[in-house]
Scaffold this motif. Structure first.
Motif, PDB file in Angstrom:
ATOM      1  N   ASP A 151       2.879   1.811   3.392  1.00 50.88           N
ATOM      2  CA  ASP A 151       3.695   3.023   3.471  1.00 50.88           C
ATOM      3  C   ASP A 151       2.786   4.214   3.163  1.00 50.88           C
ATOM      4  OD1 ASP A 151       5.794   4.779   3.577  1.00 50.88           O
ATOM      5  OD2 ASP A 151       6.702   4.184   1.675  1.00 50.88           O
ATOM      6  N   SER A 152       2.185   4.879   4.147  1.00 53.39           N
ATOM      7  CA  SER A 152       2.564   4.753   5.537  1.00 53.39           C
ATOM      8  C   SER A 152       1.322   4.870   6.418  1.00 53.39           C
ATOM      9  CB  SER A 152       3.552   5.853   5.919  1.00 53.39           C
ATOM     10  OG  SER A 152       2.932   7.128   5.876  1.00 53.39           O
ATOM     11  N   LEU A 153       1.470   4.431   7.670  1.00 58.97           N
ATOM     12  CA  LEU A 153       0.396   4.511   8.652  1.00 58.97           C
ATOM     13  C   LEU A 153       0.139   5.964   9.049  1.00 58.97           C
ATOM     14  CD1 LEU A 153      -1.379   2.438  10.119  1.00 58.97           C
ATOM     15  CD2 LEU A 153       0.207   2.541  12.036  1.00 58.97           C
ATOM     16  N   THR A 154       1.178   6.775   8.986  1.00 57.54           N
ATOM     17  CA  THR A 154       1.039   8.199   9.325  1.00 57.54           C
ATOM     18  C   THR A 154       0.112   8.909   8.343  1.00 57.54           C
ATOM     19  OG1 THR A 154       3.288   8.165  10.191  1.00 57.54           O
ATOM     20  CG2 THR A 154       2.313  10.323   9.781  1.00 57.54           C
ATOM     21  N   ARG A 155       0.241   8.573   7.041  1.00 58.14           N
ATOM     22  CA  ARG A 155      -0.623   9.202   6.033  1.00 58.14           C
ATOM     23  C   ARG A 155      -2.077   8.785   6.234  1.00 58.14           C
ATOM     24  NH1 ARG A 155       3.161  12.845   4.979  1.00 58.14           N
ATOM     25  NH2 ARG A 155       4.964  12.025   3.841  1.00 58.14           N
ATOM     26  N   PHE A 156      -2.288   7.560   6.699  1.00 60.02           N
ATOM     27  CA  PHE A 156      -3.648   7.106   7.029  1.00 60.02           C
ATOM     28  C   PHE A 156      -4.225   7.980   8.135  1.00 60.02           C
ATOM     29  CE2 PHE A 156      -6.285   4.578   9.937  1.00 60.02           C
ATOM     30  CZ  PHE A 156      -7.284   4.146   9.082  1.00 60.02           C
ATOM     31  N   THR A 199       4.998   1.531   7.907  1.00 60.07           N
ATOM     32  CA  THR A 199       5.959   2.603   8.113  1.00 60.07           C
ATOM     33  C   THR A 199       5.276   3.739   8.867  1.00 60.07           C
ATOM     34  OG1 THR A 199       5.506   3.760   6.032  1.00 60.07           O
ATOM     35  CG2 THR A 199       7.143   2.004   5.972  1.00 60.07           C
ATOM     36  N   VAL A 200       6.015   4.341   9.777  1.00 60.33           N
ATOM     37  CA  VAL A 200       5.502   5.451  10.587  1.00 60.33           C
ATOM     38  C   VAL A 200       6.480   6.612  10.438  1.00 60.33           C
ATOM     39  CG1 VAL A 200       4.831   6.226  12.888  1.00 60.33           C
ATOM     40  CG2 VAL A 200       4.443   3.846  12.218  1.00 60.33           C
ATOM     41  N   LEU A 201       6.002   7.698   9.869  1.00 54.03           N
ATOM     42  CA  LEU A 201       6.847   8.873   9.640  1.00 54.03           C
ATOM     43  C   LEU A 201       6.948   9.684  10.922  1.00 54.03           C
ATOM     44  CD1 LEU A 201       8.399  10.573   7.522  1.00 54.03           C
ATOM     45  CD2 LEU A 201       6.262  11.776   7.089  1.00 54.03           C
ATOM     46  N   GLN A 237      -3.277  11.008   8.972  1.00 53.32           N
ATOM     47  CA  GLN A 237      -3.449  12.380   8.496  1.00 53.32           C
ATOM     48  C   GLN A 237      -4.695  12.514   7.617  1.00 53.32           C
ATOM     49  OE1 GLN A 237       0.357  13.116   6.656  1.00 53.32           O
ATOM     50  NE2 GLN A 237       1.314  13.774   8.579  1.00 53.32           N
ATOM     51  N   ALA A 238      -4.990  11.490   6.823  1.00 51.33           N
ATOM     52  CA  ALA A 238      -6.195  11.516   5.988  1.00 51.33           C
ATOM     53  C   ALA A 238      -7.445  11.513   6.858  1.00 51.33           C
ATOM     54  CB  ALA A 238      -6.197  10.319   5.040  1.00 51.33           C
ATOM     55  N   GLN A 239      -7.445  10.684   7.898  1.00 52.66           N
ATOM     56  CA  GLN A 239      -8.583  10.655   8.814  1.00 52.66           C
ATOM     57  C   GLN A 239      -8.714  11.985   9.559  1.00 52.66           C
ATOM     58  OE1 GLN A 239     -11.102   8.783   9.246  1.00 52.66           O
ATOM     59  NE2 GLN A 239     -11.887   9.755  11.105  1.00 52.66           N
ATOM     60  N   ARG A 240      -7.583  12.603   9.891  1.00 50.72           N
ATOM     61  CA  ARG A 240      -7.624  13.919  10.558  1.00 50.72           C
ATOM     62  C   ARG A 240      -8.266  14.963   9.648  1.00 50.72           C
ATOM     63  NH1 ARG A 240      -2.045  16.755  12.281  1.00 50.72           N
ATOM     64  NH2 ARG A 240      -1.711  16.564  10.037  1.00 50.72           N
ATOM     65  N   GLY A 248       0.834  -1.194   0.000  1.00 45.25           N
ATOM     66  CA  GLY A 248       0.000   0.000   0.000  1.00 45.25           C
ATOM     67  C   GLY A 248       0.870   1.245   0.000  1.00 45.25           C
ATOM     68  N   LEU A 249       0.865   1.992  -1.094  1.00 45.11           N
ATOM     69  CA  LEU A 249       1.631   3.243  -1.196  1.00 45.11           C
ATOM     70  C   LEU A 249       0.644   4.391  -1.034  1.00 45.11           C
ATOM     71  CD1 LEU A 249       3.920   2.319  -4.241  1.00 45.11           C
ATOM     72  CD2 LEU A 249       4.460   2.152  -1.808  1.00 45.11           C
ATOM     73  N   VAL A 250       0.583   4.928   0.179  1.00 43.52           N
ATOM     74  CA  VAL A 250      -0.471   5.876   0.541  1.00 43.52           C
ATOM     75  C   VAL A 250       0.126   7.223   0.926  1.00 43.52           C
ATOM     76  CG1 VAL A 250      -2.413   6.300   2.093  1.00 43.52           C
ATOM     77  CG2 VAL A 250      -1.887   3.967   1.374  1.00 43.52           C
ATOM     78  N   GLY A 251      -0.295   8.265   0.228  1.00 39.85           N
ATOM     79  CA  GLY A 251       0.101   9.618   0.589  1.00 39.85           C
ATOM     80  C   GLY A 251       1.524   9.986   0.238  1.00 39.85           C
ATOM     81  N   GLU A 252       2.193   9.170  -0.575  1.00 34.03           N
ATOM     82  CA  GLU A 252       3.566   9.488  -0.964  1.00 34.03           C
ATOM     83  C   GLU A 252       3.567  10.297  -2.258  1.00 34.03           C
ATOM     84  OE1 GLU A 252       6.058   8.826   1.024  1.00 34.03           O
ATOM     85  OE2 GLU A 252       4.745   7.809   2.433  1.00 34.03           O
ATOM     86  N   ARG A 253       4.767  10.753  -2.668  1.00 38.26           N
ATOM     87  CA  ARG A 253       4.890  11.491  -3.924  1.00 38.26           C
ATOM     88  C   ARG A 253       4.546  10.578  -5.103  1.00 38.26           C
ATOM     89  NH1 ARG A 253       9.134  13.154  -0.702  1.00 38.26           N
ATOM     90  NH2 ARG A 253      10.499  11.511  -1.503  1.00 38.26           N
ATOM     91  N   GLY A 254       3.857  11.142  -6.101  1.00 38.47           N
ATOM     92  CA  GLY A 254       3.477  10.351  -7.257  1.00 38.47           C
ATOM     93  C   GLY A 254       4.665   9.761  -7.983  1.00 38.47           C
ATOM     94  N   ARG A 255       5.777  10.490  -8.008  1.00 35.93           N
ATOM     95  CA  ARG A 255       6.991   9.989  -8.660  1.00 35.93           C
ATOM     96  C   ARG A 255       7.470   8.700  -8.022  1.00 35.93           C
ATOM     97  NH1 ARG A 255      11.989  10.253  -6.897  1.00 35.93           N
ATOM     98  NH2 ARG A 255      11.408  11.695  -5.233  1.00 35.93           N
ATOM     99  N   GLU A 256       7.302   8.593  -6.705  1.00 38.78           N
ATOM    100  CA  GLU A 256       7.814   7.426  -5.986  1.00 38.78           C
ATOM    101  C   GLU A 256       7.050   6.156  -6.315  1.00 38.78           C
ATOM    102  OE1 GLU A 256       7.745   8.495  -1.853  1.00 38.78           O
ATOM    103  OE2 GLU A 256       9.817   9.160  -1.905  1.00 38.78           O
ATOM    104  N   VAL A 257       5.790   6.281  -6.745  1.00 37.73           N
ATOM    105  CA  VAL A 257       4.987   5.091  -7.042  1.00 37.73           C
ATOM    106  C   VAL A 257       5.614   4.316  -8.197  1.00 37.73           C
ATOM    107  CG1 VAL A 257       2.740   4.257  -7.799  1.00 37.73           C
ATOM    108  CG2 VAL A 257       2.876   6.153  -6.175  1.00 37.73           C
TER     109      VAL A 257
END
Length: 442
Positions: free
Chosen positions: A257-262, A312-314, A264-267, A192-201
């Motif tokens: 990648d990552s639980l932090t973005r999850f 992953t946790v940022l 932040q999205a819920q926030r 799961g690539l969540v909330g990362e830069r599009g280039r990184e996908v």
């Protein structure tokens, strides 16, 4: 008698209509990320279709107040007019699942992002799964090979364990996940690539995951420019797909990648519908949803497989006491800390073996394995405790035999904990290397 019967029918119809959604509402206003609709009834979590100038878009009901529904669109709000038609969607197909997903890249709701055509699988399931009874789960008893020597030996992971990768930005979390996909012994890998830069996908799929790793992988991608709802859905979709393969009796490695973005999205969603912030801007619902997501991984019941998960946790500013990092550490079965100092010194993977721990390691390895890992960590730690004295020449050889041994073997331990991005060290091979190192340190 006929009149009484007619009254009963009218009363029954009235009761039914109380629960029957009104199929035509209208948009009252748009505030920030949310849309407010009136005139339609739909439960929280259901989908609605909203009319725009460029066609219909899908939105999810995320809350309500009296007769006003709060809708969160799954894509950018454009061309929406006041009074636009809002209709609850009665039928939802669900997520596509099956072996046809292997090698594919999909978005948060299961639509293909690659150029390989539509997903041909005929089976669809709901993304909302019921939690497993904790007494029905099989215990964690076997180690999982992840191809990383430092993890296989010093932080051994069991099948069905949930681990966190804690690090700041740019320390090598995504690269480490890619190394695991190539070296793991799991049957299926869900990334799961969540909330990362599009280039990184694309880089992760083509360079880090590689052609060999992609054949047995499913990649769910929701970059940073997607809506918070889509990022939230991507996490849930990743876990749902992993659950499906686990229920088929397969060993699944889930990399998120990552639980932090999850969080932040819920926030973003919670604040948009008026939920008050609590801990450093995070509403209470964030800390309620984290364990709901994490607890879905793990071992299944008898006859089922397992989901071994790495989240992953940022850590913002490399602060391990960040609210999300602190909450995640409490609900996971261990944590691997990536050190910026090690990364800056060219030590890869930058795993800080002093600050990392696997809570289920004693249940999946032998006593001898634990002893050798403990001795290795002790000598590594002892060297770092005296590093300043050693560097300035204040330590005199022979003053402490334990420190002398730590100095002698530190280069060996450091080399043992390193490997290149393309290397893979199987579990058995890693264990032989640890045994040799442990015997030399005794």
């Amino acid at each position: 008698m006929t009149r009484d019967w007619a009254k009963q029918i009218d009363a029954y119809s009235e009761q039914v209509n109380q629960f029957k959604p009104v199929m035509a509402g209208k948009l009252k206003r748009v505030v920030g990320l949310t849309m407010e609709a009136v005139g339609c009834r739909a439960p929280v979590g259901s989908q609605c279709s909203v009319e725009t100038l460029s066609g219909k878009i899908t939105a999810e009901v995320v809350g309500f107040s009296d007769d006003v529904l709060y809708l969160m669109p799954s894509e950018e709000i454009q061309g929406v007019l006041p009074g636009a038609s809002v209709e609850p969607l009665s039928s939802q197909k669900g997520l596509p699942v099956g072996l046809d997903l292997l090698g594919r890249v999909i978005d948060g709701v299961g639509r293909p992002l690659d150029s390989l055509g539509p997903i041909k699988t005929k089976q669809h399931i709901s993304a909302k799964a019921k939690p497993i009874n904790p007494l029905s789960r099989r215990p964690i008893e076997q180690p999982l090979d992840v191809g990383i020597r430092a993890i296989n030996t010093l932080l051994t992971v069991g099948k069905g364990q949930r681990m966190g990768l804690f690090a700041g930005s740019g320390v090598g979390k995504s690269v480490l996940l890619g190394m695991m996909t190539r070296g793991t012994s799991a049957d299926v890998i869900v990334v799961g690539l969540v909330g990362e830069r599009g280039r990184e996908v694309k880089e992760f799929i083509e360079e880090i995951l590689g052609e060999e790793g992609r054949k047995r992988s499913v990649v769910v991608a929701a970059p940073a420019d997607t809506s918070p709802l889509m990022r939230l859905k991507a996490c849930e979709t990743s876990v749902t797909i992993a659950e499906y393969f686990r229920d088929q009796g397969m060993e699944v490695l889930l990399l998120m990648d990552s639980l932090t973005r999850f969080a932040q999205a819920q926030r973003e969603i919670a604040l948009a519908i008026g939920e008050p912030p609590a801990t450093k801007g995070y509403p209470p619902s964030v800390f309620a949803k984290l364990p709901q997501l994490v607890e879905r991984a793990g071992n299944g019941g008898e006859g089922q497989g397992s989901i071994t998960a790495f989240y992953t946790v940022l850590t913002e500013g490399d602060d391990l006491q960040d609210p999300i990092a602190d909450a995640s550490r409490a609900i996971l079965d261990g944590h691997i800390v990536l050190s910026r100092k090690l990364a800056e010194s060219g030590h890869y993977p930058a795993i800080d073996i002093e600050a990392s721990i696997s809570r289920v390691m004693p249940m999946v390895v032998s006593e001898q394995h634990i002893d050798y890992a403990r001795i290795t960590k002790q000598n590594y730690s002892l060297y770092h405790q005296n590093k300043d004295l050693i560097s300035i020449g204040a330590y005199v050889a022979g003053a402490d035999p334990k420190v002398d041994k730590a100095i002698q073997f530190y280069p060996v331990i450091e080399a043992f904990c390193q490997q290149t991005m393309k290397e893979s060290h199987p579990y058995d091979e890693s264990l032989v290397a640890l045994t040799q190192l442990g015997e030399a340190l005794q």
